[in-house]
Design a protein around this motif. Structure first.
Motif, short mmCIF file in Angstrom:
data_model
loop_
_atom_site.label_atom_id
_atom_site.label_comp_id
_atom_site.label_asym_id
_atom_site.label_seq_id
_atom_site.Cartn_x
_atom_site.Cartn_y
_atom_site.Cartn_z
N ASN A 205 -11.19 -38.09 -25.66
CA ASN A 205 -9.85 -37.68 -25.25
C ASN A 205 -8.97 -37.56 -26.49
O ASN A 205 -8.77 -38.53 -27.23
CB ASN A 205 -9.27 -38.72 -24.28
CG ASN A 205 -7.97 -38.25 -23.66
OD1 ASN A 205 -7.38 -37.27 -24.10
ND2 ASN A 205 -7.53 -38.96 -22.63
N ARG A 206 -8.42 -36.39 -26.73
CA ARG A 206 -7.64 -36.15 -27.93
C ARG A 206 -6.21 -36.67 -27.83
O ARG A 206 -5.50 -36.71 -28.83
CB ARG A 206 -7.59 -34.64 -28.21
CG ARG A 206 -8.96 -34.01 -28.37
CD ARG A 206 -9.60 -34.37 -29.70
NE ARG A 206 -10.95 -33.82 -29.83
CZ ARG A 206 -11.67 -33.91 -30.93
NH1 ARG A 206 -11.19 -34.52 -31.98
NH2 ARG A 206 -12.89 -33.39 -30.98
N ASN A 207 -5.79 -37.05 -26.68
CA ASN A 207 -4.41 -37.51 -26.49
C ASN A 207 -4.31 -38.98 -26.92
O ASN A 207 -4.31 -39.90 -26.10
CB ASN A 207 -3.99 -37.34 -25.02
CG ASN A 207 -2.51 -37.64 -24.83
OD1 ASN A 207 -1.78 -37.87 -25.78
ND2 ASN A 207 -2.08 -37.63 -23.57
N LYS A 208 -4.22 -39.23 -28.24
CA LYS A 208 -4.18 -40.60 -28.75
C LYS A 208 -2.89 -41.31 -28.37
O LYS A 208 -2.89 -42.49 -28.03
CB LYS A 208 -4.32 -40.58 -30.28
CG LYS A 208 -5.60 -39.92 -30.77
CD LYS A 208 -5.64 -39.89 -32.29
CE LYS A 208 -6.89 -39.17 -32.78
NZ LYS A 208 -6.94 -39.10 -34.26
N THR A 209 -1.78 -40.60 -28.42
CA THR A 209 -0.50 -41.22 -28.08
C THR A 209 -0.48 -41.68 -26.63
O THR A 209 -0.02 -42.78 -26.32
CB THR A 209 0.66 -40.24 -28.33
OG1 THR A 209 0.60 -39.79 -29.68
CG2 THR A 209 1.99 -40.91 -28.08
N GLY A 210 -1.02 -40.84 -25.76
CA GLY A 210 -1.08 -41.23 -24.34
C GLY A 210 -1.99 -42.42 -24.12
O GLY A 210 -1.68 -43.30 -23.30
N LEU A 211 -3.11 -42.49 -24.82
CA LEU A 211 -4.01 -43.64 -24.70
C LEU A 211 -3.31 -44.93 -25.10
O LEU A 211 -3.38 -45.94 -24.39
CB LEU A 211 -5.26 -43.42 -25.56
CG LEU A 211 -6.34 -42.48 -25.01
CD1 LEU A 211 -7.43 -42.28 -26.04
CD2 LEU A 211 -6.93 -43.05 -23.72
N THR A 212 -2.65 -44.91 -26.26
CA THR A 212 -1.98 -46.13 -26.74
C THR A 212 -0.88 -46.55 -25.79
O THR A 212 -0.72 -47.74 -25.48
CB THR A 212 -1.40 -45.88 -28.15
OG1 THR A 212 -2.46 -45.49 -29.04
CG2 THR A 212 -0.74 -47.13 -28.69
N LYS B 169 -6.80 -46.36 -31.95
CA LYS B 169 -7.18 -45.07 -32.54
C LYS B 169 -8.62 -44.74 -32.17
O LYS B 169 -9.41 -45.63 -31.86
CB LYS B 169 -7.03 -45.12 -34.07
CG LYS B 169 -5.61 -45.32 -34.56
CD LYS B 169 -5.56 -45.34 -36.08
CE LYS B 169 -4.13 -45.52 -36.59
NZ LYS B 169 -4.08 -45.57 -38.07
N VAL B 170 -8.92 -43.45 -32.24
CA VAL B 170 -10.28 -42.99 -31.94
C VAL B 170 -10.62 -41.83 -32.86
O VAL B 170 -9.77 -40.98 -33.17
CB VAL B 170 -10.41 -42.58 -30.45
CG1 VAL B 170 -9.39 -41.52 -30.09
CG2 VAL B 170 -11.83 -42.12 -30.14
N VAL C 148 -21.15 -40.22 -33.19
CA VAL C 148 -20.66 -41.56 -32.82
C VAL C 148 -19.16 -41.46 -32.56
O VAL C 148 -18.41 -40.93 -33.39
CB VAL C 148 -20.94 -42.59 -33.93
CG1 VAL C 148 -20.43 -43.97 -33.51
CG2 VAL C 148 -22.41 -42.64 -34.26
N ILE C 149 -18.74 -41.95 -31.41
CA ILE C 149 -17.31 -42.03 -31.07
C ILE C 149 -16.86 -43.46 -31.36
O ILE C 149 -17.37 -44.41 -30.77
CB ILE C 149 -17.06 -41.67 -29.60
CG1 ILE C 149 -17.63 -40.30 -29.27
CG2 ILE C 149 -15.57 -41.72 -29.29
CD1 ILE C 149 -17.02 -39.17 -30.06
#
Length: 395
Positions: A126-133, A152-153, A167-168
């Motif tokens: 999932n590229r939405n890092k801000t939403g994940l955090t 972060k990912v 690897v993720i």
């Protein structure tokens, strides 16, 4: 991946225990249907044993999760398959406690396939890092000593078995809550330093000053024992909190040694004062004897003059007039010489007493002033440096 809780952080074992929720989605081109032809059914649940699943594993995991995995797959009408599973992950985490208790730790959870190469199985995240955090901050349950700091990912390509694999990598950043350590350890140690500095106001002639400083050293030793119990093991350099305690302990020890030296010098001056008092008494006795001797010399001279007038005729028969001398005159000369030597001794003792009286006390006061300046400069500079690295080191 979404993290719901930080269950434990064991610095001694370099372990990070968390509860995570993993959602995987992939497309199965052989399973599709029209919902209108099946009473509007848009998805079905199928046991995991009937369909293919990605064989993903967590690289850092040291112990298999004992909880049972989710038993079902959610198949949508367009061929997409969803798998959701919650698990407790006990993973390794390289921790740096150099800035303990103001340290920030970053632990990773990495997903990769066991058997497939990146040509056979492509992993995306999932590229939405801000939403994940933001979502994690709302739902995460952390341990009392740690707070969630960042999430972060990113993806990597590795070659472990002769072929490339994707690897993720999820990086969970944690910040230690330092209030407890500041209130229960850092502040009391700083107060001990302040008390040790305040001891310079106590008179050096007081025997209690050394006892007070020894008690400060014992208290500091006890704080270091407590530090050894709460400080996580460190594989690198000595943590700043250890240097903080060693620096304060060193200043206290130097302060104790300086106090012993100053008291020794002042006591040495007191010994000279006692010797001077004895010399003063001796001078008084010498002065009395000198006065007695002077009186004796005067009486002897009178006796000699009276006797010489009567015996002039007799002495002229046996001794010449020029350069004549008798036993009486010889005694007079000896007494006068002794009188002069006693005077010289008295002058020398007075000069010696005037030079030594107060010399060591003056030297001790100069040493004490110089050490106080050194103490203040070293304490301010070292404390400023340590706290700057502590607070601003990770910013």
């Amino acid at each position: 991946m979404k993290i719901f809780g930080i269950l434990d952080v064991r610095e001694a074992d370099q372990m990070f225990v968390s509860f995570i929720w993993v959602k995987m989605s992939w497309n199965n081109e052989y399973i599709q249907w029209d919902p209108d032809q099946f009473c509007g059914q848009k998805h079905i649940l199928v046991p995991t044993k009937y369909l293919w699943m990605p064989d993903l594993t967590i690289e850092e995991m040291t112990e298999r999760d004992k909880t049972a995995p989710s038993p079902n797959l959610n198949i949508r009408h367009d061929g997409w398959v969803d798998y959701r599973n919650g698990q407790v992950v006990e993973s390794t985490c390289a921790m740096d406690v150099f800035r303990f208790p103001f340290d920030i730790q970053a632990c990773q959870i990495s997903f990769k396939s066991i058997t497939y190469s990146d040509e056979e199985l492509s992993l995306v995240y999932n590229r939405n890092k801000t939403g994940l955090t933001r979502n994690i901050r709302k739902t995460i349950q952390t341990q009392s000593e740690w707070s969630f700091h960042n999430f972060k990912v990113h993806e990597e390509t590795v070659d472990y078995f002769g072929f490339n694999q994707t690897v993720i990598v999820y990086t969970i950043t944690l910040k230690r809550l330092s209030d407890r350590y500041v209130a229960n350890f850092l502040v009391p140690v700083f107060f001990l330093l302040c008390l040790d500095f305040a001891s310079f106001l106590v008179l050096d002639t007081s025997g209690e000053k050394i006892g007070f400083k020894v008690n400060m050293l014992l208290a500091m030793t006890l704080m270091q024992v407590i530090l050894n119990e709460i400080l996580p093991p460190s594989t690198g350099s000595v943590p700043l909190i250890g240097r903080y305690c060693v620096g304060i302990f060193t200043l206290m020890m130097l302060s104790l040694l300086e106090t012993i030296l100053v008291i020794y010098l002042k006591n040495k001056d007191q010994i000279y004062i006692s010797i001077n008092d004895e010399n003063q008494k001796l001078n008084e006795n010498l002065e009395d004897k000198r006065s007695s001797l002077q009186c004796c010399c005067r009486g002897m001279n009178k006796w000699i003059h009276s006797a010489s007038a009567e015996d002039t005729a007799k002495e002229d028969q046996y001794f010449p007039k020029e350069g004549s001398s008798g036993p009486h005159t010889e005694v007079s000369l000896v007494l006068e010489k002794v009188h002069e030597e006693l005077g010289e001794i008295r002058k020398f003792q007075s000069l010696l007493n005037s030079r030594t009286a107060g010399y060591w006390t003056s030297m001790a006061e100069k040493i004490n002033k110089a050490f106080i300046v050194f103490y203040i400069v070293v304490a301010v500079v070292s404390m400023s440096f340590i706290f700057t690295v502590w607070i601003l080191g990770d910013e």
